[in-house]
Design a protein around this motif. Structure first.
Motif, PDB file in Angstrom:
ATOM      1  N   ASP A 160      97.797  36.058  29.661  1.00  0.00           N
ATOM      2  CA  ASP A 160      96.516  35.641  29.097  1.00  0.00           C
ATOM      3  C   ASP A 160      96.337  34.170  29.485  1.00  0.00           C
ATOM      4  OD1 ASP A 160      94.504  34.651  27.432  1.00  0.00           O
ATOM      5  OD2 ASP A 160      95.138  35.806  25.695  1.00  0.00           O
ATOM      6  N   VAL A 161      95.205  33.859  30.123  1.00  0.00           N
ATOM      7  CA  VAL A 161      95.037  32.515  30.698  1.00  0.00           C
ATOM      8  C   VAL A 161      94.511  31.479  29.709  1.00  0.00           C
ATOM      9  CG1 VAL A 161      94.708  33.379  33.041  1.00  0.00           C
ATOM     10  CG2 VAL A 161      92.707  33.099  31.538  1.00  0.00           C
ATOM     11  N   HIS A 162      94.297  31.848  28.450  1.00  0.00           N
ATOM     12  CA  HIS A 162      93.739  30.887  27.483  1.00  0.00           C
ATOM     13  C   HIS A 162      94.825  30.106  26.747  1.00  0.00           C
ATOM     14  CE1 HIS A 162      90.725  34.132  28.023  1.00  0.00           C
ATOM     15  NE2 HIS A 162      89.885  33.113  28.062  1.00  0.00           N
ATOM     16  N   PHE A 163      95.902  29.807  27.437  1.00  0.00           N
ATOM     17  CA  PHE A 163      97.078  29.199  26.812  1.00  0.00           C
ATOM     18  C   PHE A 163      96.863  27.765  26.348  1.00  0.00           C
ATOM     19  CE2 PHE A 163      97.569  29.413  31.484  1.00  0.00           C
ATOM     20  CZ  PHE A 163      97.436  28.073  31.805  1.00  0.00           C
ATOM     21  N   TRP A 164      95.815  27.085  26.803  1.00  0.00           N
ATOM     22  CA  TRP A 164      95.574  25.702  26.371  1.00  0.00           C
ATOM     23  C   TRP A 164      95.177  25.638  24.894  1.00  0.00           C
ATOM     24  CZ3 TRP A 164      91.982  28.335  29.425  1.00  0.00           C
ATOM     25  CH2 TRP A 164      90.713  28.522  28.874  1.00  0.00           C
ATOM     26  N   LEU A 165      94.804  26.794  24.283  1.00  0.00           N
ATOM     27  CA  LEU A 165      94.394  26.789  22.881  1.00  0.00           C
ATOM     28  C   LEU A 165      95.570  26.710  21.911  1.00  0.00           C
ATOM     29  CD1 LEU A 165      91.464  29.328  23.144  1.00  0.00           C
ATOM     30  CD2 LEU A 165      91.281  26.913  22.547  1.00  0.00           C
ATOM     31  N   ASP A 166      96.752  26.559  22.423  1.00  0.00           N
ATOM     32  CA  ASP A 166      97.943  26.300  21.613  1.00  0.00           C
ATOM     33  C   ASP A 166      98.370  24.851  21.880  1.00  0.00           C
ATOM     34  OD1 ASP A 166     100.494  26.031  20.565  1.00  0.00           O
ATOM     35  OD2 ASP A 166     101.252  27.911  21.396  1.00  0.00           O
ATOM     36  N   PRO A 167      98.317  23.955  20.875  1.00  0.00           N
ATOM     37  CA  PRO A 167      98.685  22.559  21.111  1.00  0.00           C
ATOM     38  C   PRO A 167     100.112  22.370  21.624  1.00  0.00           C
ATOM     39  CG  PRO A 167      97.564  22.780  19.005  1.00  0.00           C
ATOM     40  CD  PRO A 167      97.842  24.169  19.494  1.00  0.00           C
ATOM     41  N   VAL A 168     101.007  23.291  21.271  1.00  0.00           N
ATOM     42  CA  VAL A 168     102.376  23.198  21.785  1.00  0.00           C
ATOM     43  C   VAL A 168     102.377  23.452  23.285  1.00  0.00           C
ATOM     44  CG1 VAL A 168     104.706  24.147  21.624  1.00  0.00           C
ATOM     45  CG2 VAL A 168     103.325  23.882  19.552  1.00  0.00           C
ATOM     46  N   ASN A 169     101.587  24.405  23.730  1.00  0.00           N
ATOM     47  CA  ASN A 169     101.428  24.623  25.161  1.00  0.00           C
ATOM     48  C   ASN A 169     100.745  23.434  25.834  1.00  0.00           C
ATOM     49  OD1 ASN A 169     102.683  27.066  25.640  1.00  0.00           O
ATOM     50  ND2 ASN A 169     100.836  28.285  25.350  1.00  0.00           N
ATOM     51  N   ALA A 170      99.790  22.827  25.129  1.00  0.00           N
ATOM     52  CA  ALA A 170      99.092  21.675  25.695  1.00  0.00           C
ATOM     53  C   ALA A 170     100.071  20.542  26.020  1.00  0.00           C
ATOM     54  CB  ALA A 170      98.012  21.183  24.734  1.00  0.00           C
ATOM     55  N   ALA A 171     101.114  20.388  25.202  1.00  0.00           N
ATOM     56  CA  ALA A 171     102.128  19.365  25.470  1.00  0.00           C
ATOM     57  C   ALA A 171     102.864  19.665  26.780  1.00  0.00           C
ATOM     58  CB  ALA A 171     103.116  19.286  24.309  1.00  0.00           C
ATOM     59  N   ALA A 172     103.135  20.952  27.055  1.00  0.00           N
ATOM     60  CA  ALA A 172     103.760  21.329  28.322  1.00  0.00           C
ATOM     61  C   ALA A 172     102.815  21.044  29.491  1.00  0.00           C
ATOM     62  CB  ALA A 172     104.156  22.806  28.301  1.00  0.00           C
ATOM     63  N   LEU A 173     101.519  21.242  29.286  1.00  0.00           N
ATOM     64  CA  LEU A 173     100.533  20.944  30.332  1.00  0.00           C
ATOM     65  C   LEU A 173     100.490  19.453  30.628  1.00  0.00           C
ATOM     66  CD1 LEU A 173      97.549  23.253  29.257  1.00  0.00           C
ATOM     67  CD2 LEU A 173      99.516  23.797  30.705  1.00  0.00           C
ATOM     68  N   VAL A 174     100.563  18.657  29.588  1.00  0.00           N
ATOM     69  CA  VAL A 174     100.555  17.200  29.740  1.00  0.00           C
ATOM     70  C   VAL A 174     101.729  16.734  30.594  1.00  0.00           C
ATOM     71  CG1 VAL A 174     101.012  15.059  28.455  1.00  0.00           C
ATOM     72  CG2 VAL A 174      99.232  16.644  27.681  1.00  0.00           C
ATOM     73  N   ARG A 175     102.898  17.276  30.313  1.00  0.00           N
ATOM     74  CA  ARG A 175     104.090  16.887  31.074  1.00  0.00           C
ATOM     75  C   ARG A 175     103.967  17.312  32.539  1.00  0.00           C
ATOM     76  NH1 ARG A 175     106.662  12.775  30.746  1.00  0.00           N
ATOM     77  NH2 ARG A 175     106.571  12.988  28.473  1.00  0.00           N
ATOM     78  N   GLU A 176     103.376  18.489  32.778  1.00  0.00           N
ATOM     79  CA  GLU A 176     103.180  18.954  34.162  1.00  0.00           C
ATOM     80  C   GLU A 176     102.162  18.087  34.894  1.00  0.00           C
ATOM     81  OE1 GLU A 176     103.497  21.367  37.624  1.00  0.00           O
ATOM     82  OE2 GLU A 176     104.808  20.968  35.899  1.00  0.00           O
ATOM     83  N   ILE A 177     101.079  17.733  34.210  1.00  0.00           N
ATOM     84  CA  ILE A 177     100.065  16.859  34.823  1.00  0.00           C
ATOM     85  C   ILE A 177     100.672  15.510  35.182  1.00  0.00           C
ATOM     86  CG2 ILE A 177      97.930  15.590  34.357  1.00  0.00           C
ATOM     87  CD1 ILE A 177      97.057  18.067  32.664  1.00  0.00           C
ATOM     88  N   ALA A 178     101.471  14.939  34.274  1.00  0.00           N
ATOM     89  CA  ALA A 178     102.119  13.650  34.544  1.00  0.00           C
ATOM     90  C   ALA A 178     103.060  13.757  35.743  1.00  0.00           C
ATOM     91  CB  ALA A 178     102.876  13.177  33.306  1.00  0.00           C
ATOM     92  N   ARG A 179     103.788  14.851  35.840  1.00  0.00           N
ATOM     93  CA  ARG A 179     104.725  15.042  36.958  1.00  0.00           C
ATOM     94  C   ARG A 179     103.971  15.131  38.282  1.00  0.00           C
ATOM     95  NH1 ARG A 179     107.113  18.865  40.038  1.00  0.00           N
ATOM     96  NH2 ARG A 179     105.833  20.572  39.231  1.00  0.00           N
ATOM     97  N   GLN A 180     102.892  15.869  38.289  1.00  0.00           N
ATOM     98  CA  GLN A 180     102.121  16.031  39.520  1.00  0.00           C
ATOM     99  C   GLN A 180     101.446  14.721  39.923  1.00  0.00           C
ATOM    100  OE1 GLN A 180     102.050  18.612  41.481  1.00  0.00           O
ATOM    101  NE2 GLN A 180     102.924  20.234  40.221  1.00  0.00           N
ATOM    102  N   LEU A 181     100.931  13.979  38.954  1.00  0.00           N
ATOM    103  CA  LEU A 181     100.320  12.682  39.254  1.00  0.00           C
ATOM    104  C   LEU A 181     101.349  11.710  39.826  1.00  0.00           C
ATOM    105  CD1 LEU A 181      98.024  12.261  36.132  1.00  0.00           C
ATOM    106  CD2 LEU A 181      97.249  12.313  38.513  1.00  0.00           C
ATOM    107  N   SER A 182     102.545  11.718  39.269  1.00  0.00           N
ATOM    108  CA  SER A 182     103.599  10.827  39.757  1.00  0.00           C
ATOM    109  C   SER A 182     104.011  11.182  41.178  1.00  0.00           C
ATOM    110  CB  SER A 182     104.814  10.900  38.828  1.00  0.00           C
ATOM    111  OG  SER A 182     104.476  10.438  37.536  1.00  0.00           O
ATOM    112  N   THR A 183     103.873  12.437  41.547  1.00  0.00           N
ATOM    113  CA  THR A 183     104.209  12.856  42.910  1.00  0.00           C
ATOM    114  C   THR A 183     103.222  12.288  43.916  1.00  0.00           C
ATOM    115  OG1 THR A 183     105.213  14.906  42.101  1.00  0.00           O
ATOM    116  CG2 THR A 183     104.554  14.867  44.416  1.00  0.00           C
TER     117      THR A 183
END
Length: 328
Positions: A160-183
């Motif tokens: 199910d692609v609506h995973f951003w509606l869980d704030p705990v999942n949103a924290a995992a998204l934040v860490r992934e975004i930061a990793r990709q930006l740092s790359t």
């Protein structure tokens, strides 16, 4: 008045010495001016370290990316207003933004399908981030019927692609975004990491706040326009009876609408949630002749201004909308 010959000679000598000093000064001043001009020209000709060009598809993703990028640059948002990722058509300005992007952040190839053709023709420098592949993300399988969520961990292609509606999942998204930006922008990696750490703490507090807002509502069933609430149900113990339509692109037939209206009556659905980007006509038909209330669930926050605070405002608004409609 100076008339004496000695005085006139002294004055002449002083004037001559002043002229000689000036003649020595003028070439030196000219050299200083030339050097200054050269430095100015070099400053213009030498490019500064530019921040990366980032494009995010929907508002919640853009919001999280904007918060991680705070103090460096602002990402571009692709879908504005009430545009739905299920039916969006790219504009020429969108295509230009994608062509110039260093990083394109989307939820999943199964959500923003309108991007497929555009991404296939992107320059090699562009990096496409599929957030459904983020490390630490808790995915739930697409469900064919409502009830308990599957306990088996699905692959991203089954999720199910609506995973951003869980704030705990949103924290995992934040860490992934930061990793990709740092790359793509290692010069600002420390800033991205610090922003992500602060954002994760805020998301943890948001989770606790929503848990309190939505407490005690598990016995209050509801119906949603399409299946966007599974992650909210799983995280906060909510009880969805079903959906108006299995897909936003497909309107249900008259038989399906009649069957769902019967289920709403029989099972005592307390509320039916519409979505702002889709016509409320079907919701009106379902509510008619029942005791169900109606409200709005805005899973991408189309009514909320884009920016780093959008995700938090959207999640709080949805939690309050659910609680207000379900409470006795």
């Amino acid at each position: 008045m100076i008339n004496s010959l000695p005085c006139r000679r002294a004055l002449a000598r002083n004037s001559l010495n002043g002229t000689r000093h000036w003649r020595r000064y003028v070439p030196f001043a000219a050299k200083l001016a030339t050097v200054a001009l050269l430095f100015a020209a070099l400053a213009v000709a030498t490019p500064s370290l530019a921040a990366p060009s980032v494009v995010a598809t929907i508002k919640p993703v853009h919001s999280l990316a904007a918060a991680v990028m705070a103090g460096v640059a602002e990402p571009k948002l692709l879908l504005h207003g009430a545009a739905s990722p299920h039916s969006y058509a790219l504009k020429p300005s969108d295509a230009r933004a994608l062509e110039g992007a260093d990083l394109v952040i989307r939820v999943s190839p199964h959500l923003e399908v309108f991007l497929d053709k555009a991404l296939a023709s992107l320059p090699e420098k562009a990096r496409v981030v599929d957030l459904d592949r983020a490390s630490g993300l808790s995915l739930l399988a697409v469900r064919v019927s409502h009830g308990a969520s599957s306990t088996a961990a699905p692959t991203p292609d089954e999720a199910d692609v609506h995973f951003w509606l869980d704030p705990v999942n949103a924290a995992a998204l934040v860490r992934e975004i930061a990793r990709q930006l740092s790359t793509v922008d290692p010069a600002n990696a420390a800033r991205y990491d610090a922003n992500a750490t602060a954002l994760e703490a805020r998301l943890s507090a948001l989770d606790a706040e929503m848990r309190k807002t939505l407490a005690g509502l598990s016995a209050r069933p509801f119906v949603v326009f399409h299946d966007v609430t599974q992650y909210l149900e799983h995280r906060y113990g909510l009880n969805s009876l079903g959906t108006v339509t299995p897909s936003p692109e497909r309107a249900p037939g008259a038989g399906s609408v009649a069957a769902l209206r019967d289920a709403i009556r029989e099972k005592g659905a307390v509320c039916i949630f519409a979505e702002p980007q889709f016509s409320p006509r079907l919701i009106d038909m379902l509510v008619e002749g029942t005791h169900a209330r109606r409200s709005v669930l805005d899973e991408i926050g189309v009514r909320i201004e884009a920016g780093p605070e959008q995700y938090f405002r959207m999640m709080r608004a949805n939690a309050e909308s659910i609680a207000d409609c379900l409470r006795p």
